[in-house]
Design a protein around this motif. Structure first.
Motif, PDB file in Angstrom:
ATOM      1  N   ASP A 212      42.449  44.402  44.617  1.00  0.00           N
ATOM      2  CA  ASP A 212      41.709  43.174  44.327  1.00  0.00           C
ATOM      3  C   ASP A 212      40.275  43.324  44.878  1.00  0.00           C
ATOM      4  O   ASP A 212      40.094  43.742  46.024  1.00  0.00           O
ATOM      5  N   PRO A 213      39.246  42.999  44.079  1.00  0.00           N
ATOM      6  CA  PRO A 213      37.859  43.210  44.518  1.00  0.00           C
ATOM      7  C   PRO A 213      37.440  42.380  45.734  1.00  0.00           C
ATOM      8  O   PRO A 213      36.437  42.694  46.374  1.00  0.00           O
ATOM      9  N   GLU A 214      38.182  41.304  46.055  1.00  0.00           N
ATOM     10  CA  GLU A 214      37.784  40.454  47.183  1.00  0.00           C
ATOM     11  C   GLU A 214      38.641  40.668  48.425  1.00  0.00           C
ATOM     12  O   GLU A 214      38.122  40.656  49.541  1.00  0.00           O
ATOM     13  N   THR A 215      39.941  40.883  48.230  1.00  0.00           N
ATOM     14  CA  THR A 215      40.833  41.021  49.397  1.00  0.00           C
ATOM     15  C   THR A 215      41.154  42.476  49.722  1.00  0.00           C
ATOM     16  O   THR A 215      41.625  42.782  50.815  1.00  0.00           O
ATOM     17  N   LEU A 216      40.931  43.363  48.761  1.00  0.00           N
ATOM     18  CA  LEU A 216      41.305  44.783  48.858  1.00  0.00           C
ATOM     19  C   LEU A 216      42.815  44.997  48.913  1.00  0.00           C
ATOM     20  O   LEU A 216      43.279  46.099  49.221  1.00  0.00           O
ATOM     21  N   ASP A 217      43.583  43.957  48.615  1.00  0.00           N
ATOM     22  CA  ASP A 217      45.042  44.114  48.550  1.00  0.00           C
ATOM     23  C   ASP A 217      45.414  44.828  47.253  1.00  0.00           C
ATOM     24  O   ASP A 217      44.788  44.584  46.209  1.00  0.00           O
ATOM     25  N   PRO A 218      46.435  45.693  47.300  1.00  0.00           N
ATOM     26  CA  PRO A 218      46.873  46.367  46.068  1.00  0.00           C
ATOM     27  C   PRO A 218      47.325  45.347  45.028  1.00  0.00           C
ATOM     28  O   PRO A 218      47.902  44.311  45.388  1.00  0.00           O
ATOM     29  N   VAL A 219      47.046  45.623  43.773  1.00  0.00           N
ATOM     30  CA  VAL A 219      47.504  44.721  42.704  1.00  0.00           C
ATOM     31  C   VAL A 219      48.766  45.306  42.069  1.00  0.00           C
ATOM     32  O   VAL A 219      48.956  46.521  42.046  1.00  0.00           O
ATOM     33  N   GLU A 220      49.627  44.425  41.597  1.00  0.00           N
ATOM     34  CA  GLU A 220      50.878  44.877  40.961  1.00  0.00           C
ATOM     35  C   GLU A 220      50.731  45.025  39.457  1.00  0.00           C
ATOM     36  O   GLU A 220      51.358  45.884  38.840  1.00  0.00           O
ATOM     37  N   VAL A 221      49.892  44.158  38.872  1.00  0.00           N
ATOM     38  CA  VAL A 221      49.623  44.218  37.431  1.00  0.00           C
ATOM     39  C   VAL A 221      48.121  44.017  37.229  1.00  0.00           C
ATOM     40  O   VAL A 221      47.508  43.163  37.871  1.00  0.00           O
ATOM     41  N   ILE A 222      47.530  44.808  36.347  1.00  0.00           N
ATOM     42  CA  ILE A 222      46.084  44.692  36.100  1.00  0.00           C
ATOM     43  C   ILE A 222      45.847  43.671  35.000  1.00  0.00           C
ATOM     44  O   ILE A 222      45.998  43.955  33.816  1.00  0.00           O
ATOM     45  N   GLU A 223      45.481  42.460  35.417  1.00  0.00           N
ATOM     46  CA  GLU A 223      45.230  41.376  34.464  1.00  0.00           C
ATOM     47  C   GLU A 223      43.812  40.821  34.581  1.00  0.00           C
ATOM     48  O   GLU A 223      43.360  40.052  33.745  1.00  0.00           O
ATOM     49  N   LYS A 224      43.127  41.193  35.652  1.00  0.00           N
ATOM     50  CA  LYS A 224      41.742  40.756  35.870  1.00  0.00           C
ATOM     51  C   LYS A 224      41.002  41.928  36.520  1.00  0.00           C
ATOM     52  O   LYS A 224      41.615  42.961  36.800  1.00  0.00           O
ATOM     53  N   PRO A 225      39.696  41.796  36.776  1.00  0.00           N
ATOM     54  CA  PRO A 225      38.966  42.938  37.338  1.00  0.00           C
ATOM     55  C   PRO A 225      39.592  43.479  38.625  1.00  0.00           C
ATOM     56  O   PRO A 225      40.083  42.716  39.456  1.00  0.00           O
ATOM     57  N   VAL A 226      39.577  44.796  38.744  1.00  0.00           N
ATOM     58  CA  VAL A 226      40.102  45.479  39.929  1.00  0.00           C
ATOM     59  C   VAL A 226      39.087  46.528  40.370  1.00  0.00           C
ATOM     60  O   VAL A 226      38.210  46.919  39.602  1.00  0.00           O
ATOM     61  N   VAL A 227      39.238  46.974  41.616  1.00  0.00           N
ATOM     62  CA  VAL A 227      38.454  48.114  42.092  1.00  0.00           C
ATOM     63  C   VAL A 227      39.403  49.299  42.236  1.00  0.00           C
ATOM     64  O   VAL A 227      40.445  49.188  42.883  1.00  0.00           O
ATOM     65  N   CYS A 228      39.032  50.394  41.591  1.00  0.00           N
ATOM     66  CA  CYS A 228      39.751  51.652  41.815  1.00  0.00           C
ATOM     67  C   CYS A 228      38.950  52.427  42.852  1.00  0.00           C
ATOM     68  O   CYS A 228      37.746  52.666  42.664  1.00  0.00           O
ATOM     69  N   ALA A 229      39.584  52.780  43.970  1.00  0.00           N
ATOM     70  CA  ALA A 229      38.902  53.456  45.078  1.00  0.00           C
ATOM     71  C   ALA A 229      39.610  54.772  45.381  1.00  0.00           C
ATOM     72  O   ALA A 229      40.841  54.838  45.401  1.00  0.00           O
ATOM     73  N   ILE A 230      38.830  55.810  45.610  1.00  0.00           N
ATOM     74  CA  ILE A 230      39.363  57.147  45.895  1.00  0.00           C
ATOM     75  C   ILE A 230      38.675  57.712  47.131  1.00  0.00           C
ATOM     76  O   ILE A 230      37.461  57.556  47.304  1.00  0.00           O
ATOM     77  N   ALA A 231      39.453  58.353  47.989  1.00  0.00           N
ATOM     78  CA  ALA A 231      38.906  59.162  49.086  1.00  0.00           C
ATOM     79  C   ALA A 231      39.568  60.522  49.017  1.00  0.00           C
ATOM     80  O   ALA A 231      40.770  60.625  48.764  1.00  0.00           O
ATOM     81  N   ALA A 232      38.776  61.578  49.203  1.00  0.00           N
ATOM     82  CA  ALA A 232      39.326  62.932  49.150  1.00  0.00           C
ATOM     83  C   ALA A 232      38.491  63.857  50.019  1.00  0.00           C
ATOM     84  O   ALA A 232      37.293  63.631  50.233  1.00  0.00           O
ATOM     85  N   TYR A 233      39.151  64.871  50.525  1.00  0.00           N
ATOM     86  CA  TYR A 233      38.431  65.959  51.189  1.00  0.00           C
ATOM     87  C   TYR A 233      38.142  67.032  50.145  1.00  0.00           C
ATOM     88  O   TYR A 233      39.040  67.469  49.422  1.00  0.00           O
TER      89      TYR A 233
END
Length: 282
Positions: free
Chosen positions: A247-268
């Protein structure tokens, strides 16, 4: 020449002088080794304020014991030259001792927002960020402060701190600046070898893939994460730390994508820890 200030009393005196003249102050906090991403923040601040202060301080509090505080790239002369070309008014360059004297014992912490994404893998990191940023806010007393959206979690954490502590500062987010091939600009990109650099581009490509899947109607974040993980796994020198769709405001994982989301990646990628994110609208 750009005015360089190294002590807190001098910086506070300068701010007092600027405020007395009625200037609106814009502020960009950095850890130096500036690139075009930082300079875009400076330009944004200049467009919104009368005077711009940039700080350069590699903050030890936000590095973990096995992280790259000692190795973090530094080149003050180059940074000052770049900031002078951007017509920055003041550069604040405090020492570690100036910011954290030997009897220092106060810390600031935002909870909840900081225990996920990067916070889950870098304990104490955001406590270090909020502590140094609040100190800088108190020293510089800006009307506006600009932060990059590449560090999306950091941007939300700073906004939360400002709201919770009733600070009279407008926090402005500024879009991620990318290399021509899509790699998000980062001071840590200097760690990458030519071969690692080729693999690093895959972070942005994975985000593009996530957006494509959502636009095509995929609503299951777990399926998307699995596809991205398989895609990134094909690239040498790269080890995924996390892929999350939140979720773009709480950063909680979403279960279903029905509204805007943030996809975030971290990698070495090699020894460089890189992060990237994208706001995706179904």
């Amino acid at each position: 020449m750009v005015e360089v200030i190294k002590t807190i009393p001098e910086m506070k005196a300068k701010v007092k002088e600027l405020k007395k003249q009625g200037y609106k102050i814009g502020f960009v906090p950095t850890m130096g080794y500036l690139h075009e991403g930082h300079l875009s923040l400076v330009r944004k601040a200049k467009s919104l304020a009368d005077k711009v202060v940039v700080s350069i301080f590699v903050n030890p509090l936000q590095f973990g014991p096995r992280e790259d505080f000692r190795e973090y790239p530094r080149d003050l002369e180059r940074d000052l030259s770049l900031l002078e070309k951007e017509n920055v008014d003041v550069v604040f360059v405090p020492s570690e001792e100036e910011m954290y004297p030997s009897d220092y014992q106060t810390y600031v912490e935002v909870v909840n927002l900081t225990d996920k994404l990067c916070g889950a893998f870098r304990p104490g990191h955001f406590k270090g960020v909020t502590t140094v940023v609040l100190k800088l806010f108190n020293i510089i007393q800006p009307d506006i402060a600009v932060f990059g959206e590449k560090d999306y979690q950091q941007l939300l954490v700073i906004k939360q701190m400002v709201k919770d502590l009733n600070l009279d500062i407008e926090i402005v987010g500024s879009p991620t600046v990318r290399e021509p091939d899509g790699l998000a600009m980062s001071s840590r990109n200097i760690y990458l070898s030519p071969k690692e650099r080729e693999s690093a581009v895959s972070l942005n490509r994975a985000l593009e893939l996530a957006e494509k899947l959502v636009k095509e109607g995929e609503k299951n974040p777990e399926k998307i994460k699995k596809t991205l993980f398989e895609f990134l796994r094909m690239h040498p020198y790269l080890i995924v730390q996390y892929i999350e769709i939140v979720d773009p405001e709480t950063l909680d994982p979403v279960e279903v994508i029905e509204k805007p989301v943030v996809c975030a990646i971290a990698a070495y990628v090699g020894k460089a820890r890189l992060i990237d994110n994208r706001l995706i609208k179904p």
